[in-house]
Design a protein around this motif. Structure first.
Motif, PDB file in Angstrom:
ATOM      1  N   LEU A   1       0.852  -1.179   0.000  1.00 50.23           N
ATOM      2  CA  LEU A   1       0.000   0.000   0.000  1.00 50.23           C
ATOM      3  C   LEU A   1       0.888   1.229   0.000  1.00 50.23           C
ATOM      4  O   LEU A   1       1.683   1.437   0.917  1.00 50.23           O
ATOM      5  CB  LEU A   1      -0.922   0.013   1.227  1.00 50.23           C
ATOM      6  CG  LEU A   1      -2.068  -0.979   1.212  1.00 50.23           C
ATOM      7  CD1 LEU A   1      -2.902  -0.827   2.476  1.00 50.23           C
ATOM      8  CD2 LEU A   1      -2.939  -0.819  -0.017  1.00 50.23           C
TER       9      LEU A   1
ATOM     10  N   PRO B   1      -3.198   0.888  -3.632  1.00 49.56           N
ATOM     11  CA  PRO B   1      -2.287  -0.240  -3.835  1.00 49.56           C
ATOM     12  C   PRO B   1      -1.253   0.051  -4.915  1.00 49.56           C
ATOM     13  O   PRO B   1      -1.493   0.834  -5.834  1.00 49.56           O
ATOM     14  CB  PRO B   1      -3.220  -1.372  -4.262  1.00 49.56           C
ATOM     15  CG  PRO B   1      -4.410  -0.686  -4.832  1.00 49.56           C
ATOM     16  CD  PRO B   1      -4.541   0.620  -4.102  1.00 49.56           C
TER      17      PRO B   1
ATOM     18  N   LYS C   1       5.929   1.177   4.550  1.00 54.53           N
ATOM     19  CA  LYS C   1       4.770   0.782   3.752  1.00 54.53           C
ATOM     20  C   LYS C   1       4.056  -0.374   4.436  1.00 54.53           C
ATOM     21  O   LYS C   1       4.664  -1.195   5.124  1.00 54.53           O
ATOM     22  CB  LYS C   1       5.177   0.385   2.332  1.00 54.53           C
ATOM     23  CG  LYS C   1       5.897   1.484   1.576  1.00 54.53           C
ATOM     24  CD  LYS C   1       5.049   2.722   1.460  1.00 54.53           C
ATOM     25  CE  LYS C   1       5.792   3.823   0.723  1.00 54.53           C
ATOM     26  NZ  LYS C   1       5.121   5.097   0.789  1.00 54.53           N
TER      27      LYS C   1
ATOM     28  N   HIS D   1       1.236  -3.716   4.450  1.00 51.87           N
ATOM     29  CA  HIS D   1       0.753  -4.868   3.671  1.00 51.87           C
ATOM     30  C   HIS D   1       1.675  -5.223   2.511  1.00 51.87           C
ATOM     31  O   HIS D   1       1.233  -5.471   1.388  1.00 51.87           O
ATOM     32  CB  HIS D   1      -0.680  -4.628   3.177  1.00 51.87           C
ATOM     33  CG  HIS D   1      -1.651  -4.481   4.290  1.00 51.87           C
ATOM     34  ND1 HIS D   1      -2.131  -5.551   4.990  1.00 51.87           N
ATOM     35  CD2 HIS D   1      -2.201  -3.380   4.858  1.00 51.87           C
ATOM     36  CE1 HIS D   1      -2.954  -5.123   5.936  1.00 51.87           C
ATOM     37  NE2 HIS D   1      -3.008  -3.810   5.885  1.00 51.87           N
TER      38      HIS D   1
END
Length: 84
Positions: free
Chosen positions: A8, A14, A39, A41
């Motif tokens: 992300l 994304p 960052k 995820h």
């Protein structure tokens, strides 16, 4: 494109970068860079042609894999050590 790194960039935004199958080290380095940059995820996904075994095989019936190969691995000794 056999390896893809996702993250992300900002909440709800994304981002991704694709790598060829032989570029696992650079892909892992990018994961590390993105995590160190804060960052969220960060993940790596692969579809490597030379992977071990068929994708999606998750059944063992009568200690055999779907192709008939014996499957003898067990984690029953985990935590207590192997049985003697």
């Amino acid at each position: 494109m056999s390896i893809v790194v996702y993250w992300l960039e900002a909440p709800g935004m994304p981002a991704m970068q694709a790598f060829e199958g032989g570029q696992l080290v650079p892909a892992l380095q990018l994961c590390e860079e993105k995590r160190k940059a804060g960052k969220r995820h960060v993940s790596l996904s692969t579809e490597l042609a030379d992977s071990v075994g068929r994708a999606g095989v998750s059944t063992v019936d009568a200690r055999l894999l779907p192709d008939g190969t014996p499957y003898d691995w067990s984690k029953s000794h985990r935590g207590a050590g192997p049985q003697k």
